[in-house]
Design a protein around this motif. Structure first.
Motif, PDB file in Angstrom:
ATOM      1  N   ASP A 116      -0.766   7.778   0.100  1.00 23.02           N
ATOM      2  CA  ASP A 116      -2.039   7.178  -0.308  1.00 23.02           C
ATOM      3  C   ASP A 116      -1.795   5.925  -1.138  1.00 23.02           C
ATOM      4  O   ASP A 116      -2.486   4.909  -0.974  1.00 23.02           O
ATOM      5  N   ALA A 117      -0.818   5.992  -2.035  1.00 19.91           N
ATOM      6  CA  ALA A 117      -0.486   4.826  -2.854  1.00 19.91           C
ATOM      7  C   ALA A 117       0.059   3.694  -1.984  1.00 19.91           C
ATOM      8  O   ALA A 117      -0.272   2.516  -2.189  1.00 19.91           O
ATOM      9  N   TYR A 118       0.886   4.040  -1.001  1.00 20.09           N
ATOM     10  CA  TYR A 118       1.453   3.006  -0.130  1.00 20.09           C
ATOM     11  C   TYR A 118       0.352   2.341   0.699  1.00 20.09           C
ATOM     12  O   TYR A 118       0.338   1.112   0.859  1.00 20.09           O
ATOM     13  N   GLU A 119      -0.579   3.120   1.221  1.00 23.44           N
ATOM     14  CA  GLU A 119      -1.667   2.546   2.015  1.00 23.44           C
ATOM     15  C   GLU A 119      -2.549   1.635   1.169  1.00 23.44           C
ATOM     16  O   GLU A 119      -2.983   0.572   1.628  1.00 23.44           O
ATOM     17  N   ALA A 120      -2.800   2.042  -0.086  1.00 24.46           N
ATOM     18  CA  ALA A 120      -3.601   1.196  -0.971  1.00 24.46           C
ATOM     19  C   ALA A 120      -2.873  -0.116  -1.259  1.00 24.46           C
ATOM     20  O   ALA A 120      -3.468  -1.204  -1.218  1.00 24.46           O
ATOM     21  N   ALA A 121      -1.579  -0.032  -1.562  1.00 20.92           N
ATOM     22  CA  ALA A 121      -0.797  -1.237  -1.828  1.00 20.92           C
ATOM     23  C   ALA A 121      -0.718  -2.124  -0.583  1.00 20.92           C
ATOM     24  O   ALA A 121      -0.813  -3.358  -0.670  1.00 20.92           O
ATOM     25  N   TYR A 122      -0.541  -1.506   0.560  1.00 22.41           N
ATOM     26  CA  TYR A 122      -0.456  -2.235   1.826  1.00 22.41           C
ATOM     27  C   TYR A 122      -1.746  -3.015   2.086  1.00 22.41           C
ATOM     28  O   TYR A 122      -1.728  -4.202   2.437  1.00 22.41           O
ATOM     29  N   THR A 123      -2.882  -2.372   1.877  1.00 21.53           N
ATOM     30  CA  THR A 123      -4.172  -3.025   2.109  1.00 21.53           C
ATOM     31  C   THR A 123      -4.400  -4.169   1.128  1.00 21.53           C
ATOM     32  O   THR A 123      -4.850  -5.259   1.508  1.00 21.53           O
ATOM     33  N   ILE A 124      -4.085  -3.936  -0.135  1.00 23.48           N
ATOM     34  CA  ILE A 124      -4.309  -4.968  -1.159  1.00 23.48           C
ATOM     35  C   ILE A 124      -3.454  -6.197  -0.893  1.00 23.48           C
ATOM     36  O   ILE A 124      -3.941  -7.338  -0.895  1.00 23.48           O
ATOM     37  N   MET A 125      -2.173  -6.005  -0.637  1.00 21.07           N
ATOM     38  CA  MET A 125      -1.258  -7.134  -0.486  1.00 21.07           C
ATOM     39  C   MET A 125      -1.538  -7.936   0.791  1.00 21.07           C
ATOM     40  O   MET A 125      -1.469  -9.172   0.780  1.00 21.07           O
ATOM     41  N   LEU A 126      -1.852  -7.252   1.876  1.00 26.78           N
ATOM     42  CA  LEU A 126      -2.123  -7.988   3.115  1.00 26.78           C
ATOM     43  C   LEU A 126      -3.440  -8.746   3.046  1.00 26.78           C
ATOM     44  O   LEU A 126      -3.599  -9.787   3.692  1.00 26.78           O
ATOM     45  N   ASN A 127      -4.395  -8.245   2.275  1.00 29.94           N
ATOM     46  CA  ASN A 127      -5.644  -8.986   2.108  1.00 29.94           C
ATOM     47  C   ASN A 127      -5.473 -10.172   1.169  1.00 29.94           C
ATOM     48  O   ASN A 127      -6.186 -11.174   1.301  1.00 29.94           O
ATOM     49  N   LEU A 128      -4.548 -10.059   0.226  1.00 28.85           N
ATOM     50  CA  LEU A 128      -4.276 -11.188  -0.663  1.00 28.85           C
ATOM     51  C   LEU A 128      -3.435 -12.251   0.028  1.00 28.85           C
ATOM     52  O   LEU A 128      -3.533 -13.441  -0.293  1.00 28.85           O
ATOM     53  N   ASN A 129      -2.599 -11.830   0.964  1.00 26.21           N
ATOM     54  CA  ASN A 129      -1.711 -12.758   1.666  1.00 26.21           C
ATOM     55  C   ASN A 129      -1.881 -12.539   3.175  1.00 26.21           C
ATOM     56  O   ASN A 129      -1.142 -11.748   3.776  1.00 26.21           O
ATOM     57  N   ARG A 130      -2.845 -13.215   3.762  1.00 30.58           N
ATOM     58  CA  ARG A 130      -3.153 -12.991   5.176  1.00 30.58           C
ATOM     59  C   ARG A 130      -1.984 -13.362   6.087  1.00 30.58           C
ATOM     60  O   ARG A 130      -1.837 -12.810   7.175  1.00 30.58           O
ATOM     61  N   SER A 131      -1.168 -14.311   5.677  1.00 33.60           N
ATOM     62  CA  SER A 131      -0.041 -14.718   6.523  1.00 33.60           C
ATOM     63  C   SER A 131       0.985 -13.602   6.676  1.00 33.60           C
ATOM     64  O   SER A 131       1.783 -13.607   7.617  1.00 33.60           O
ATOM     65  N   TRP A 132       0.969 -12.631   5.767  1.00 38.98           N
ATOM     66  CA  TRP A 132       1.926 -11.523   5.851  1.00 38.98           C
ATOM     67  C   TRP A 132       1.639 -10.601   7.038  1.00 38.98           C
ATOM     68  O   TRP A 132       2.509  -9.823   7.437  1.00 38.98           O
ATOM     69  N   ILE A 133       0.429 -10.685   7.564  1.00 42.20           N
ATOM     70  CA  ILE A 133       0.091  -9.823   8.697  1.00 42.20           C
ATOM     71  C   ILE A 133       1.022 -10.103   9.875  1.00 42.20           C
ATOM     72  O   ILE A 133       1.403  -9.190  10.619  1.00 42.20           O
ATOM     73  N   GLN A 134       1.417 -11.383  10.031  1.00 36.37           N
ATOM     74  CA  GLN A 134       2.311 -11.762  11.121  1.00 36.37           C
ATOM     75  C   GLN A 134       3.781 -11.512  10.783  1.00 36.37           C
ATOM     76  O   GLN A 134       4.639 -11.670  11.648  1.00 36.37           O
ATOM     77  N   LYS A 135       4.053 -11.142   9.523  1.00 38.01           N
ATOM     78  CA  LYS A 135       5.450 -10.983   9.094  1.00 38.01           C
ATOM     79  C   LYS A 135       5.756  -9.556   8.666  1.00 38.01           C
ATOM     80  O   LYS A 135       6.659  -9.323   7.857  1.00 38.01           O
ATOM     81  N   GLN A 136       5.012  -8.610   9.170  1.00 41.46           N
ATOM     82  CA  GLN A 136       5.236  -7.227   8.767  1.00 41.46           C
ATOM     83  C   GLN A 136       6.637  -6.779   9.177  1.00 41.46           C
ATOM     84  O   GLN A 136       7.074  -7.025  10.297  1.00 41.46           O
ATOM     85  N   GLY A 137       7.303  -6.124   8.263  1.00 40.54           N
ATOM     86  CA  GLY A 137       8.672  -5.685   8.499  1.00 40.54           C
ATOM     87  C   GLY A 137       9.706  -6.555   7.817  1.00 40.54           C
ATOM     88  O   GLY A 137      10.855  -6.125   7.638  1.00 40.54           O
ATOM     89  N   ASP A 138       9.329  -7.777   7.419  1.00 43.51           N
ATOM     90  CA  ASP A 138      10.260  -8.653   6.705  1.00 43.51           C
ATOM     91  C   ASP A 138      10.543  -8.097   5.306  1.00 43.51           C
ATOM     92  O   ASP A 138       9.697  -7.448   4.686  1.00 43.51           O
ATOM     93  N   PHE A 139      11.718  -8.426   4.801  1.00 44.54           N
ATOM     94  CA  PHE A 139      12.127  -7.915   3.486  1.00 44.54           C
ATOM     95  C   PHE A 139      11.190  -8.410   2.388  1.00 44.54           C
ATOM     96  O   PHE A 139      10.774  -7.641   1.514  1.00 44.54           O
ATOM     97  N   PHE A 140      10.859  -9.713   2.433  1.00 41.55           N
ATOM     98  CA  PHE A 140      10.043 -10.286   1.369  1.00 41.55           C
ATOM     99  C   PHE A 140       8.558  -9.935   1.513  1.00 41.55           C
ATOM    100  O   PHE A 140       7.749 -10.342   0.690  1.00 41.55           O
TER     101      PHE A 140
END
Length: 324
Positions: free
Chosen positions: A288-312
């Protein structure tokens, strides 16, 4: 629905009669132009025996007109049961011209069989086929003019209408949308029955076409009446929210436990309830914590949607999940 089944059955019968008519024409040409086919080795002994038996029992080929008349009779019956697409260019004058030409080509070409030349036989086959096609076209046009009046339904509404569901299929989960449809010259009341809404429903339409009015509003009202809890995304706040709130006030007795009505409004926090999605009471597992963090960060950084799996990309998400 029974009427539609009857029409399909009639169409199959008409198609079968037309197929038999065409087969009769082919049999006629095979019998009376046998030398033409034998010269090219297009004959079969089995077909010869079948046609000879036909001729012995029914005398179908005792004269060249008998098989033609029988073929035209079946063709006419098949055309009477055919309903085609309307065409206002059809007129009795055109039908008379085409049928006259077809009759001459189909019935009055027997004299060609008296000539021994293969060219005459070829012309007989071509003229018979062309005459049959013209007679079939004339028959279809006659059927259209006899069964429908072109000027009373210029937009073809009658042929484009069909029988729809008129039964109300109701259960404890169903959504039933009232409809009104045109069929056989009259307006009828019907129902769109969504008997299993749990399988999801999609409503497609252009802006302003009435999706909310015809479907979404009915979903909200009927689900509230049946005691469902709801999560409504009100894109045009407060249209759907007002409907849901007022309907809930009228039908709160449908619930065993009286529900509460909350509004989360990001555009105007003053008119919004407070909700903490990171409340520890909602976090029962690390996922649950991971899903919340995942949603927050991808909404703050939309470009990360195309870079899922990258270390950074994954590292900050995991760090935020650990903080949560």
């Amino acid at each position: 629905m029974q009427g539609e089944d009857d029409l399909r059955g009639l169409a199959k019968i008409m198609g079968f009669m037309r197929a038999v008519s065409i087969i009769l024409v082919i049999m006629h040409l095979y019998w009376f132009c046998y030398g033409f086919f034998a010269q090219r080795q297009w004959t079969l002994e089995l077909i010869n025996k079948i046609l000879q038996n036909f001729n012995k029992t029914a005398g179908l080929f005792s004269h060249s007109l008998y098989s033609k008349l029988f073929a035209v009779l079946l063709l006419g019956l098949s055309c009477l049961g055919t309903k085609g697409v309307k065409n206002e260019k059809i007129s009795w004058k055109k039908i008379l011209i085409i049928s006259s030409i077809g009759t001459v080509l189909f019935f009055f070409n027997s004299f060609l069989l008296k000539f021994p030349a293969s060219g005459a036989t070829s012309f007989y086959i071509l003229s018979t086929g062309a005459g049959y096609i013209l007679l079939m076209q004339a028959g279809v046009w006659i059927s259209r003019l006899l069964t429908t009046n072109l000027m009373t339904d210029v937009f073809n509404n009658e042929n484009e209408s069909f029988q729809q569901e008129t039964r109300l299929l109701y259960n404890e989960y169903s959504v039933n949308l009232p409809t009104k449809f045109y069929y056989h010259g009259n307006w009828h009341k019907g129902w769109i029955n969504v008997v299993n809404p749990f399988r999801a429903t999609i409503v497609l339409g252009t802006p302003g076409s009435g999706k909310s009015y015809a479907v979404v509003n009915n979903y909200i009202r009927q689900h509230i009446e049946k005691g469902f809890s709801m999560y409504i995304y009100d894109f045009k706040f407060d249209d759907l929210s007002t409907i849901a709130y007022n309907h809930l006030l009228k039908h709160s007795h449908s619930y065993r436990v009286k529900p509460k009505f909350y509004v989360i409004n990001f555009d105007d926090p003053r008119r919004s309830h407070r909700c903490n999605p990171l409340n520890p009471e909602f976090m029962t597992d690390i996922s649950d914590a991971y899903e919340a963090a995942y949603t927050i960060m991808l909404n703050l950084n939309r470009s990360w949607i195309q870079k899922q799996g990258d270390f950074f990309v994954e590292s900050p998400i995991i760090l935020l999940a650990a903080i949560i």
